[in-house]
Write a protein that holds these residues in place. Structure first.
Motif: not given
Length: 340
Positions: A125, A190, A187-188, A156, A118, A153, A122
């Motif tokens: 990203l 969030l 894109e995420t 999550e 992860r 990010v 990130a």
């Protein structure tokens, strides 16, 4: 749909109830999932206090905070699943980028393989996977801010909180990082809440902008709704409206400099029916490259006009034309607009 973040009558006073200072007063706010909200206002307006209450670093002295529909007013920060990006980056200088980004995941006792995966995702990203083994001191300010964003990010979070993260960057890099922030948020998917005092930043990034003044809500809504129709004089001034002419037949109004038209004061010329006409005298002319900013003195005070050329001179008498459809009527300067 249940808001990701909901503030119900939230307030906070620093000091005693009798003699303390109200940093935030009776604030209502609902933040929808997957949206970008900005808290906008001058220094001391309560926006950072609001953000810190959402994060759990400060407890409200009134009202309640709901996260995902659950009362989280007394929930400690580490149990709120919130990602935060600070103005100062707050990176660990002795750690690699991978270790910095994976820090929150390790604190949550995630397996090492998941942390590496992860953290790598990130960093990719934010475009820094090639620098995964570097230390923060080897990066530019903009790159360090991207690492801080990647770290937030990576866990999550339910909501991403950003406390003036771009204020330490130079003007050009700030514009680039705005685009980066928006790309990552889109894109995420969030839910993001950004604190800023920069109106351009808020206009570019926001799905909803929330304008605060003295701890109170002045206006909130879509930037495309708020910007052309500020609710009162405070909001108008903060958004760059600096003309408040006295117009016969109107109450308090404002108009942006780019909407004011100037013509020479020609005796006997027919008045424009679609505009309010005032008389004035050019006070100053400031060259600004693509246009000139012209200050004009009128009986009701100074007006500024954006004019395409420099064909007016100080002391020259002019006609000022204010298109009626560009005049924005204002509420009383001290009347908050809420969700208007």
């Amino acid at each position: 749909m249940t808001p990701v973040v909901q503030l119900d009558g939230v307030g906070h006073r620093f000091g005693s109830a009798a003699n303390g200072v109200a940093a935030v007063s009776d604030l209502d706010l609902a933040v929808r999932r997957g949206t970008f909200t900005t808290l906008l206002g001058p220094s001391g307006c309560g926006k950072t206090t609001t953000l810190r209450m959402i994060a759990g670093f400060i407890r409200p002295t009134s009202g309640r905070i709901l996260l995902e529909g659950t009362d989280a007013t007394d929930t400690p920060p580490e149990r709120r699943n919130i990602g935060m990006v600070f103005q100062s980056y707050a990176l660990f200088p002795h750690m690699t980028l991978t270790d910095n980004v994976g820090f929150g995941l390790r604190a949550r006792r995630r397996p090492a393989a998941e942390v590496r995966k992860r953290a790598g995702e990130a960093l990719e990203l934010v475009g820094l996977s090639h620098a995964a083994d570097r230390k923060p001191g080897e990066l530019s300010g903009g790159q360090q801010q991207r690492v801080a964003l990647a770290r937030a990010v990576a866990i999550e979070p339910s909501v991403l909180l950003l406390d003036e993260p771009l204020s330490n960057l130079d003007a050009r890099l700030r514009v680039q990082m705005r685009q980066e922030l928006l790309r990552v948020q889109r894109e995420t998917g969030l839910t993001a809440i950004l604190v800023t005092h920069d109106q351009d930043e808020a206009l570019q990034l926001s799905d909803t902008m929330v304008i605060l003044n003295g701890g109170r809500l002045e206006q909130q809504g879509d930037p495309r709704t708020v910007f052309p129709a500020p609710a009162n004089r405070f909001v108008a001034q903060f958004l760059g409206y600096d003309n408040f002419p006295e117009v016969p037949g109107f109450g308090p109004v404002t108009i942006r400099p780019e909407h004011v038209r100037l013509t020479a004061a020609v005796t006997g010329e027919e008045a424009a029916t679609d505009s309010v006409e005032l008389a004035g005298t050019v006070a100053d002319v400031t060259y600004q490259g693509s246009h000139c900013l012209i200050g004009v003195d009128t009986a009701g005070g100074r007006l500024n006009c954006v004019h395409p050329g420099d064909d007016f001179r100080p002391g020259e008498a002019v006609r000022i034309l204010l298109p009626r459809h560009r005049l924005v009527e204002l509420a009383d300067a001290h009347t908050p607009a809420g969700a208007r």
